[in-house]
Design a protein around this motif. Structure first.
Motif, PDB file in Angstrom:
ATOM      1  N   TRP A 272      35.974  -5.283 -61.070  1.00 12.03           N
ATOM      2  CA  TRP A 272      37.338  -5.671 -61.454  1.00 12.03           C
ATOM      3  C   TRP A 272      38.352  -5.197 -60.438  1.00 12.03           C
ATOM      4  O   TRP A 272      39.302  -5.927 -60.113  1.00 12.03           O
ATOM      5  CB  TRP A 272      37.661  -5.080 -62.834  1.00 12.03           C
ATOM      6  N   GLN A 273      38.202  -3.995 -59.909  1.00 10.68           N
ATOM      7  CA  GLN A 273      39.148  -3.462 -58.926  1.00 10.68           C
ATOM      8  C   GLN A 273      39.260  -4.353 -57.694  1.00 10.68           C
ATOM      9  O   GLN A 273      40.324  -4.450 -57.079  1.00 10.68           O
ATOM     10  CB  GLN A 273      38.715  -2.068 -58.460  1.00 10.68           C
ATOM     11  N   GLN A 274      38.149  -4.995 -57.341  1.00  9.24           N
ATOM     12  CA  GLN A 274      38.117  -5.843 -56.154  1.00  9.24           C
ATOM     13  C   GLN A 274      38.585  -7.264 -56.450  1.00  9.24           C
ATOM     14  O   GLN A 274      39.144  -7.940 -55.572  1.00  9.24           O
ATOM     15  CB  GLN A 274      36.690  -5.880 -55.605  1.00  9.24           C
ATOM     16  N   ILE A 275      38.382  -7.698 -57.691  1.00  4.82           N
ATOM     17  CA  ILE A 275      38.690  -9.076 -58.063  1.00  4.82           C
ATOM     18  C   ILE A 275      40.118  -9.242 -58.571  1.00  4.82           C
ATOM     19  O   ILE A 275      40.866 -10.123 -58.120  1.00  4.82           O
ATOM     20  CB  ILE A 275      37.699  -9.564 -59.145  1.00  4.82           C
ATOM     21  N   ALA A 276      40.515  -8.409 -59.533  1.00  6.01           N
ATOM     22  CA  ALA A 276      41.763  -8.637 -60.280  1.00  6.01           C
ATOM     23  C   ALA A 276      43.012  -8.718 -59.397  1.00  6.01           C
ATOM     24  O   ALA A 276      43.895  -9.554 -59.660  1.00  6.01           O
ATOM     25  CB  ALA A 276      41.932  -7.552 -61.346  1.00  6.01           C
ATOM     26  N   PRO A 277      43.172  -7.884 -58.345  1.00  2.00           N
ATOM     27  CA  PRO A 277      44.386  -7.986 -57.522  1.00  2.00           C
ATOM     28  C   PRO A 277      44.356  -9.167 -56.547  1.00  2.00           C
ATOM     29  O   PRO A 277      45.380  -9.473 -55.922  1.00  2.00           O
ATOM     30  CB  PRO A 277      44.406  -6.653 -56.747  1.00  2.00           C
ATOM     31  N   ASN A 278      43.203  -9.805 -56.381  1.00  2.00           N
ATOM     32  CA  ASN A 278      43.058 -10.845 -55.357  1.00  2.00           C
ATOM     33  C   ASN A 278      42.739 -12.220 -55.924  1.00  2.00           C
ATOM     34  O   ASN A 278      42.669 -13.193 -55.173  1.00  2.00           O
ATOM     35  CB  ASN A 278      41.946 -10.441 -54.378  1.00  2.00           C
ATOM     36  N   GLU A 408      45.395   2.278 -69.358  1.00  2.00           N
ATOM     37  CA  GLU A 408      45.671   0.857 -69.213  1.00  2.00           C
ATOM     38  C   GLU A 408      45.869   0.556 -67.731  1.00  2.00           C
ATOM     39  O   GLU A 408      46.803   1.061 -67.112  1.00  2.00           O
ATOM     40  CB  GLU A 408      46.910   0.459 -70.016  1.00  2.00           C
ATOM     41  N   CYS A 409      44.995  -0.260 -67.186  1.00  2.00           N
ATOM     42  CA  CYS A 409      45.014  -0.555 -65.750  1.00  2.00           C
ATOM     43  C   CYS A 409      45.456  -1.999 -65.543  1.00  2.00           C
ATOM     44  O   CYS A 409      44.762  -2.931 -65.967  1.00  2.00           O
ATOM     45  CB  CYS A 409      43.628  -0.321 -65.155  1.00  2.00           C
ATOM     46  N   SER A 410      46.604  -2.181 -64.904  1.00  2.00           N
ATOM     47  CA  SER A 410      47.195  -3.505 -64.723  1.00  2.00           C
ATOM     48  C   SER A 410      47.174  -3.891 -63.252  1.00  2.00           C
ATOM     49  O   SER A 410      47.703  -3.153 -62.405  1.00  2.00           O
ATOM     50  CB  SER A 410      48.633  -3.515 -65.252  1.00  2.00           C
ATOM     51  N   PRO A 411      46.582  -5.053 -62.914  1.00  2.00           N
ATOM     52  CA  PRO A 411      46.407  -5.441 -61.521  1.00  2.00           C
ATOM     53  C   PRO A 411      47.697  -5.913 -60.864  1.00  2.00           C
ATOM     54  O   PRO A 411      48.570  -6.491 -61.510  1.00  2.00           O
ATOM     55  CB  PRO A 411      45.391  -6.583 -61.605  1.00  2.00           C
ATOM     56  N   TYR A 412      47.799  -5.665 -59.574  1.00  7.02           N
ATOM     57  CA  TYR A 412      48.904  -6.150 -58.770  1.00  7.02           C
ATOM     58  C   TYR A 412      48.436  -7.367 -57.968  1.00  7.02           C
ATOM     59  O   TYR A 412      47.630  -8.135 -58.424  1.00  7.02           O
ATOM     60  CB  TYR A 412      49.433  -5.022 -57.889  1.00  7.02           C
ATOM     61  N   GLY A 413      48.956  -7.532 -56.769  1.00  7.12           N
ATOM     62  CA  GLY A 413      48.622  -8.703 -55.982  1.00  7.12           C
ATOM     63  C   GLY A 413      49.492  -9.894 -56.334  1.00  7.12           C
ATOM     64  O   GLY A 413      50.459  -9.785 -57.104  1.00  7.12           O
ATOM     65  N   GLY A 414      49.175 -11.050 -55.788  1.00 13.72           N
ATOM     66  CA  GLY A 414      49.958 -12.247 -56.040  1.00 13.72           C
ATOM     67  C   GLY A 414      51.387 -12.078 -55.557  1.00 13.72           C
ATOM     68  O   GLY A 414      51.648 -11.603 -54.444  1.00 13.72           O
ATOM     69  N   LYS A 415      52.348 -12.436 -56.402  1.00 15.05           N
ATOM     70  CA  LYS A 415      53.769 -12.370 -56.057  1.00 15.05           C
ATOM     71  C   LYS A 415      54.195 -10.943 -55.696  1.00 15.05           C
ATOM     72  O   LYS A 415      55.104 -10.748 -54.878  1.00 15.05           O
ATOM     73  CB  LYS A 415      54.591 -12.856 -57.253  1.00 15.05           C
ATOM     74  N   MET A 416      53.522  -9.941 -56.273  1.00 17.14           N
ATOM     75  CA  MET A 416      53.881  -8.551 -55.993  1.00 17.14           C
ATOM     76  C   MET A 416      53.628  -8.181 -54.538  1.00 17.14           C
ATOM     77  O   MET A 416      54.234  -7.240 -54.016  1.00 17.14           O
ATOM     78  CB  MET A 416      53.126  -7.614 -56.923  1.00 17.14           C
ATOM     79  N   ASN A 417      52.734  -8.900 -53.874  1.00 13.48           N
ATOM     80  CA  ASN A 417      52.463  -8.644 -52.455  1.00 13.48           C
ATOM     81  C   ASN A 417      53.479  -9.320 -51.541  1.00 13.48           C
ATOM     82  O   ASN A 417      53.553  -9.006 -50.351  1.00 13.48           O
ATOM     83  CB  ASN A 417      51.064  -9.144 -52.081  1.00 13.48           C
ATOM     84  N   VAL A 418      54.244 -10.241 -52.090  1.00  9.08           N
ATOM     85  CA  VAL A 418      55.159 -11.051 -51.277  1.00  9.08           C
ATOM     86  C   VAL A 418      56.564 -10.458 -51.239  1.00  9.08           C
ATOM     87  O   VAL A 418      57.240 -10.477 -50.209  1.00  9.08           O
ATOM     88  CB  VAL A 418      55.206 -12.493 -51.828  1.00  9.08           C
ATOM     89  N   GLY A 431      50.060  -3.368 -51.294  1.00 12.57           N
ATOM     90  CA  GLY A 431      49.255  -2.190 -51.015  1.00 12.57           C
ATOM     91  C   GLY A 431      48.721  -1.514 -52.259  1.00 12.57           C
ATOM     92  O   GLY A 431      47.852  -0.649 -52.173  1.00 12.57           O
ATOM     93  N   ASN A 432      49.231  -1.904 -53.415  1.00 13.38           N
ATOM     94  CA  ASN A 432      48.732  -1.360 -54.673  1.00 13.38           C
ATOM     95  C   ASN A 432      47.715  -2.309 -55.289  1.00 13.38           C
ATOM     96  O   ASN A 432      47.970  -3.509 -55.413  1.00 13.38           O
ATOM     97  CB  ASN A 432      49.881  -1.147 -55.656  1.00 13.38           C
ATOM     98  N   LEU A 433      46.569  -1.750 -55.683  1.00 17.97           N
ATOM     99  CA  LEU A 433      45.577  -2.547 -56.389  1.00 17.97           C
ATOM    100  C   LEU A 433      45.934  -2.662 -57.870  1.00 17.97           C
ATOM    101  O   LEU A 433      45.872  -3.746 -58.437  1.00 17.97           O
ATOM    102  CB  LEU A 433      44.184  -1.934 -56.245  1.00 17.97           C
ATOM    103  N   PHE A 434      46.300  -1.541 -58.463  1.00 19.30           N
ATOM    104  CA  PHE A 434      46.655  -1.578 -59.874  1.00 19.30           C
ATOM    105  C   PHE A 434      47.449  -0.344 -60.269  1.00 19.30           C
ATOM    106  O   PHE A 434      47.470   0.667 -59.556  1.00 19.30           O
ATOM    107  CB  PHE A 434      45.423  -1.739 -60.780  1.00 19.30           C
ATOM    108  N   LEU A 435      48.117  -0.474 -61.407  1.00 19.05           N
ATOM    109  CA  LEU A 435      48.895   0.593 -62.033  1.00 19.05           C
ATOM    110  C   LEU A 435      48.108   1.144 -63.214  1.00 19.05           C
ATOM    111  O   LEU A 435      47.542   0.385 -63.996  1.00 19.05           O
ATOM    112  CB  LEU A 435      50.235   0.033 -62.516  1.00 19.05           C
ATOM    113  N   ILE A 436      48.077   2.467 -63.333  1.00 17.40           N
ATOM    114  CA  ILE A 436      47.454   3.110 -64.496  1.00 17.40           C
ATOM    115  C   ILE A 436      48.549   3.684 -65.389  1.00 17.40           C
ATOM    116  O   ILE A 436      49.438   4.397 -64.921  1.00 17.40           O
ATOM    117  CB  ILE A 436      46.517   4.263 -64.090  1.00 17.40           C
TER     118      ILE A 436
END
Length: 535
Positions: A272-278, A408-418, A431-436
């Protein structure tokens, strides 16, 4: 015959004599404050003031306190609570408090994790924005004006009453107040597609430290920037926001699926850590990690909660290609309107009426302490196993019905990277994969119980240090945490504030202090984790 407003005001003054234990200066300040409000603002304001001798005072105070840790005799109470109904009342409260040396604490929903919106160690009043709750939806322009005392649930309900094709990127707890949520950034399961709440704010109405009312044009871009994620209570009283509604399909899809350690949760969380943010930005998959007992054996359950901006026939191929280990089936997926997903994410059964979103008292307050972290690198499996051991140490069999803990682990990526880090004060972007979020709650009363539980959480937090952000160890402002540093109630120390300021805002902290110096140089708007004017 005396005017009824005068009678009411005289009653308020006389009742000051029966306050529990104020000092002479406190009584004088409060008396002068009330007099100032009566003659310096609309007379109706006197009917919106509650002091300790008022029978309704305790009810009003406790009505929006969500953390029972602060419902005790040791917590210092305000000398007055002002619940304004007009912007004139807000202006008058600011001016009169400032003129009489009283600090104010600004409260909307009352979810503030550390209670800083309704408690302090100095003489203070609460400015409770609960009556500022109007919501005006304009579908033609895809915008809305929402006042700071409204709740997320009320906003979602009113959007849905106008359209099934629009939503707004905010949190999953319906009773959270708009004012606090937006001022700290505000995020939810739409953030990978549309960013944060503050990324979709177009205009703001606020009252500054001089009592002047501003919109975006008159306050200037620096202040507008600061109160979109920098903690509005450091700079002004935010009255209302103009927001940009975002488009959602007529039907979206949600799912919830859990796995224990024995069912392969470690491998799934690692993947999940590798998939969810990407993954596709229209898909948001949170994982909730919770210690539990099954058949008498302790384990950790990883629950994957998903939200997809589309139908299940489009979602399933995406999961099958990128995350087949989840073994997601059609039966796991539920299609519904966007507004119905807000109830699903809040933990309500499918089919719960959307009118539930209007209920401001959905849950009984608990004792709790929460913390936060950001993860920038994939945590290896062997380290996950260490985390499971620390997680299971949070409770034993005797605690299972008395406490609850989860990550609770919430993924970043997508618009958050832009969106650039400096676009708003909220800096936790690319640069963040997820928030805990570490969420620990309990039902047993007593200071010793609270102390011991908080110490357990602090021990876990210390143990997580190798796996999270460093220099600074970043934290999320909406998950307020006094452990990371604070100033004294009556004086915002620049050196002390820099400690928590860097963790909340990183390099944006310096700009926040400059804005503070330009709009509130005498530091009227302050609290235990506020922004000081640059020294």
């Amino acid at each position: 015959m005396l005017n009824p407003n005068c009678v009411h005001f005289l009653t308020l003054l006389i009742s000051l004599l029966s306050l529990p234990s104020p000092t002479i200066s406190q009584s004088s300040s409060l008396t002068n404050f009330l007099h100032c409000l009566r003659y310096g603002s609309d007379p109706i304001v006197s009917q919106s003031i509650y002091i300790a001798s008022n029978p309704a005072f305790q009810t009003i105070l406790q009505a929006r306190i969500k953390n029972r840790r602060f419902l005790n005799p040791e917590t210092q109470k305000p000398v007055a609570i002002v619940v304004p109904t007009l912007i004139d009342h807000v202006q008058g409260t600011v001016i009169c408090a400032k003129d009489n040396g009283l600090q104010i604490r600004i409260r909307s929903g009352g979810h503030d994790y550390e209670g800083l919106s309704y408690r302090s160690n100095v003489t203070f009043i609460i400015l409770d924005m609960a009556n500022f709750r109007s919501i005006d939806i304009d579908i033609k322009t895809e915008t809305a004006w929402v006042q700071s005392g409204a709740t997320l649930g009320e906003l979602y309900y009113h959007i849905a009453n106008k359209t099934n094709m629009h939503g707004f990127p905010s949190g999953v707890c319906p009773t959270v107040g708009i004012g606090g949520h937006f001022s700290g950034g505000g995020y939810g399961n739409l953030m990978r597609k549309y960013g944060l709440s503050v990324d979709n704010i177009l205009d703001i109405i606020a009252v500054d430290a001089l009592g002047n009312v501003h919109d975006r044009a008159s306050m200037g871009e620096d202040l507008f920037w600061a109160i979109r994620g920098g903690g509005g209570a450091s700079f002004a009283v935010v009255v209302s926001y103009k927001i940009k509604l975002v488009r959602v399909p007529n039907k979206v899809t949600v799912f919830r699926k859990g796995f224990t350690l024995e069912q392969g949760a470690t491998d799934l969380v690692h993947k999940w850590q590798q998939i969810a943010p990407n993954i596709n930005e229209e898909l948001f998959i949170r994982v909730k990690l919770e210690p539990s007992f099954i058949n008498g054996n302790q384990t950790v359950t990883a629950t994957f909660i998903g939200f997809f901006l589309g139908r299940r026939e489009k979602l399933l191929p995406i999961i099958s290609k990128t995350f087949p280990e989840l073994n997601l089936t059609q039966q796991d997926c539920h299609e519904m309107r966007w507004v119905e997903t807000t109830l699903f994410w809040a933990g309500f059964p499918i089919g719960t009426p959307i009118e539930t979103l209007l209920n401001r008292t959905l849950w009984t307050p608990l004792f709790f302490k929460n913390k936060s972290d950001y993860v920038k690198n994939v945590i290896p499996k062997e380290s996950l196993n260490k985390i499971w051991k620390m997680t299971m140490a949070m409770m034993d069999r005797n605690d299972i019905n008395k406490t609850r803990f989860d990550l609770e682990c919430s993924p970043y990526g997508g618009k958050m990277n832009v969106i650039p880090e400096s676009n708003t004060p909220f800096p936790h972007r690319k640069g963040n994969l997820f928030l805990i979020q570490y969420a620990f709650s309990w039902i047993d009363e007593g200071n010793n119980v609270s102390f011991n539980n908080i110490e357990k959480l602090r021990k876990l937090y210390d143990g997580m240090a190798p796996y999270v952000s460093k220099d600074p160890r970043e934290c999320f402002l909406n998950y307020r945490d006094l452990d990371i540093g604070s100033s004294r109630s009556n004086e915002t120390s620049f050196d002390d504030a820099k400690i928590y300021g860097r963790k909340y805002f990183k390099d944006n902290y310096t700009r926040l202090t400059k804005v503070k110096a330009s709009v509130d140089p005498n530091d009227f708007f302050k609290y235990e984790q506020s922004i000081p004017p640059i020294n």
